[in-house]
Design a protein around this motif. Sequence first.
Motif, PDB file in Angstrom:
ATOM      1  N   CYS A  62      38.975  32.250  38.328  1.00  0.00           N
ATOM      2  CA  CYS A  62      39.855  33.227  38.105  1.00  0.00           C
ATOM      3  C   CYS A  62      41.472  32.662  39.157  1.00  0.00           C
ATOM      4  O   CYS A  62      41.349  33.250  39.882  1.00  0.00           O
ATOM      5  N   HIS A  65      45.327  36.707  37.921  1.00  0.00           N
ATOM      6  CA  HIS A  65      44.946  38.111  37.213  1.00  0.00           C
ATOM      7  C   HIS A  65      43.579  38.579  37.254  1.00  0.00           C
ATOM      8  O   HIS A  65      42.643  38.481  36.483  1.00  0.00           O
ATOM      9  N   GLU A  67      42.587  41.382  37.258  1.00  0.00           N
ATOM     10  CA  GLU A  67      42.010  42.508  36.893  1.00  0.00           C
ATOM     11  C   GLU A  67      41.403  42.245  35.713  1.00  0.00           C
ATOM     12  O   GLU A  67      40.705  42.962  34.913  1.00  0.00           O
ATOM     13  N   ASN A  68      41.448  40.831  35.245  1.00  0.00           N
ATOM     14  CA  ASN A  68      40.787  40.533  33.752  1.00  0.00           C
ATOM     15  C   ASN A  68      39.298  40.172  33.979  1.00  0.00           C
ATOM     16  O   ASN A  68      38.610  39.937  33.090  1.00  0.00           O
ATOM     17  N   ILE A  69      38.593  40.027  35.349  1.00  0.00           N
ATOM     18  CA  ILE A  69      37.233  40.057  35.508  1.00  0.00           C
ATOM     19  C   ILE A  69      36.601  40.984  35.208  1.00  0.00           C
ATOM     20  O   ILE A  69      36.820  42.218  35.662  1.00  0.00           O
ATOM     21  N   HIS A  70      35.391  40.796  34.711  1.00  0.00           N
ATOM     22  CA  HIS A  70      34.570  41.890  34.238  1.00  0.00           C
ATOM     23  C   HIS A  70      33.158  41.246  34.624  1.00  0.00           C
ATOM     24  O   HIS A  70      32.618  40.701  33.851  1.00  0.00           O
ATOM     25  N   GLY A 107      43.973  44.273  41.497  1.00  0.00           N
ATOM     26  CA  GLY A 107      42.896  43.352  40.847  1.00  0.00           C
ATOM     27  C   GLY A 107      42.010  43.594  41.855  1.00  0.00           C
ATOM     28  O   GLY A 107      40.695  43.605  41.676  1.00  0.00           O
ATOM     29  N   GLN A 110      39.897  46.700  41.498  1.00  0.00           N
ATOM     30  CA  GLN A 110      39.302  46.802  39.994  1.00  0.00           C
ATOM     31  C   GLN A 110      38.015  45.954  40.373  1.00  0.00           C
ATOM     32  O   GLN A 110      36.967  46.514  39.978  1.00  0.00           O
TER      33      GLN A 110
END
Length: 173
Positions: A62, A65, A67-70, A107, A110
Motif C-alpha cells: 500500500c 491511500h 483508506e483503500n485497505i480492507h 487512512g 480506518q
Amino acid sequence: MLTLVLGGAASGKSGYAESLVLKTALPRYYIATMQVWDAECAARVEKHRKMRAAKQFETVECPLHLENIHLPARGTALLEDLGNLTANELYDPAGAGENAASAILRGLDQLAGQCVHLIVVSNEVFSGGADYAGDTGRYLKALAQVNNALAARADHVVRVVCGIPVYYKGVEK
C-alpha cells in the motif's frame, strides 16, 4: 490498541516493532508502503516478503491511500513506514499532495478500526536541525504533523535508540 514506534535511521525501530507483532496471535499483516521503481526495489521487496512469510505475516502492498485497505480478518497490522507513505502521498501525482497529512491520518483511523492492534513505524523528524534544502522542509513538516497526531491517539509511543526501546507513553509490553 495503537502503538507508534519512532527512531532514527538504523536505530532498530523496525526490528523492535516486528518483535511486538510476533508476540500477538494470528492473523498478522505487514502493510508495506515502499513504491517499487526498478528491479533493485523489486528484489528488495521480494526478499523482505519471504522473510515475513516465514513469520506468518500476510503482506499488503500500500504505497498510497491507506483508506483503500480492507483486511480479511481482525488481527495485528504492522505499517512500515510513515516516512515512505508521507513522501508517496506528497509527491506521487496520484497521491494526496498538500492534503497528505490529513489523508494519512484518515487512512490510519480506518486501518486501526480493522485491527486488534496496529503498530506503526515512523522516522524521527527535526532531530538533526531545521535548515533543509529544497522541498525537504515540506516533507518533514507533513511527517511531523502525522507523527504528532498519531502519538496523541496512540496507547503506546516508543522511541528506539541503538536498539533500546524507550517508552514515552504506555508501558513496555
